[in-house]
Design a protein around this motif. Sequence first.
Motif, short mmCIF file in Angstrom:
data_model
loop_
_atom_site.label_atom_id
_atom_site.label_comp_id
_atom_site.label_asym_id
_atom_site.label_seq_id
_atom_site.Cartn_x
_atom_site.Cartn_y
_atom_site.Cartn_z
N ARG A 290 0.91 -1.02 0.02
CA ARG A 290 0.08 0.12 0.12
C ARG A 290 0.77 1.12 0.02
O ARG A 290 0.50 2.21 -0.72
CB ARG A 290 -0.88 -0.04 1.25
N TRP A 291 1.74 1.15 1.02
CA TRP A 291 2.82 2.48 0.93
C TRP A 291 3.44 2.76 -0.47
O TRP A 291 3.51 3.93 -0.85
CB TRP A 291 3.89 2.20 2.22
N LEU A 292 3.79 1.73 -1.21
CA LEU A 292 4.54 1.74 -2.23
C LEU A 292 3.59 2.32 -3.54
O LEU A 292 3.82 3.22 -4.28
CB LEU A 292 5.25 0.69 -2.96
N ARG A 293 2.24 1.85 -3.50
CA ARG A 293 1.30 1.96 -4.41
C ARG A 293 0.55 3.43 -4.29
O ARG A 293 0.36 4.03 -5.33
CB ARG A 293 0.45 0.98 -4.63
N LEU A 315 5.56 -5.30 -7.38
CA LEU A 315 5.20 -4.81 -5.94
C LEU A 315 5.16 -5.76 -4.96
O LEU A 315 5.77 -5.51 -3.94
CB LEU A 315 3.63 -4.46 -6.17
N GLN A 316 4.64 -7.03 -5.33
CA GLN A 316 4.65 -8.22 -4.31
C GLN A 316 6.00 -8.61 -3.90
O GLN A 316 6.36 -8.61 -2.75
CB GLN A 316 3.91 -9.20 -4.60
N SER A 317 7.04 -8.32 -4.96
CA SER A 317 8.35 -8.77 -4.84
C SER A 317 9.09 -7.82 -3.84
O SER A 317 9.60 -8.21 -2.78
CB SER A 317 9.41 -9.22 -6.03
N LEU A 318 8.87 -6.49 -4.18
CA LEU A 318 9.45 -5.44 -3.44
C LEU A 318 9.08 -5.46 -1.93
O LEU A 318 9.92 -5.54 -0.95
CB LEU A 318 9.16 -4.36 -4.22
#
Length: 326
Positions: A290-293, A315-318
């Motif tokens: 959520r924070w990244l997106r 996103l998931q891997s990060l």
Amino acid sequence: MVIGATIIWLVVVGLTLYAVFTERTFRPEQVRRVIIGGGALFPTIVLTGLLAYGLSMMPSLQSPAPEGSLRIDISAVRWWWRVSYHPLSTSVNPSSDTDQPDAIAFELANELVLPVDEPVEFKLSSEDVIHSFWIPAIGGKVDAIPGRITRLKLQPQRLGTYRGVCAEYCGEAHSQMSFIVKVVSREDFNRWFEHQKRPASLQVVQRSASPSTESIEDATQQASTQQASTQRDSLEFEGYQTFKRLGCGACHAIRGTDAISRVAPDLTHVGGRASLGAGWLPNDEDGFTRWLRETKKIKPGVEMPQFDALTPSELQSLATFLESLQ
Ligand code: CUA
């Protein structure tokens, strides 16, 4: 103080209700006596007493902690807290008002861990505007002022997890500039301190950096746990590659990798912290995603770019990689 305030509140409300509902008429002299006594003399005496009491506590809050006490540098940044611990062997030097930069054991963000019943000295500063450092349940609050060093000495009395806040309006995300304070036993503190000092212990990072240096023992051990965690490992590895490809290291540091910038929060052990976004999101993979997106939506005004163009798998891997930084 609460008891005193309650009594005064009850008396004032009682008098108000009496004045509203009574049929009685008062002589002008009686009215004057109530106004001068209750409206001027009483508050003047009570507030002067409270002011003196409050001021009398200030020297002890600002006096240096005893030699050998824990020292923590707090630097306020819009809108997060840079927290730097000094090595435990470095004692407090009361004459260190020159504030020469001295050794830092490690840096983290928005989180403090303190040993119970021990004095700790905070050295506060700001990297942009005026902020104010406040842990309501433990003490404070002292302004963090750009170009100036302020000090605060506290001694947490009870074990527990507390919330700290910025108590001075500092812009858009002022209300989202919180931090977590964990008061723990001395043993737990030492264990935590030793762990924080270590660089990120990332198998994926080590493997990608030097695949040939693995000992046979390591390799055998890995092979046995590999099956269960292969998928996770490859996600973490992908995440680390994405971290590098996106240039996250231009702002963030992860000790033990090439990322060494101090612009934004240090991420060496970010997965082990209690929150994300300065006390705003739970620290789990979903929180990271959520924070990244939605960075700008979650925390308007934040300097970090929003990575909403990443694919769900990136996103998931990060997120998996960041969460693995325990
Ligand atoms: Cu920082 Cu308000």
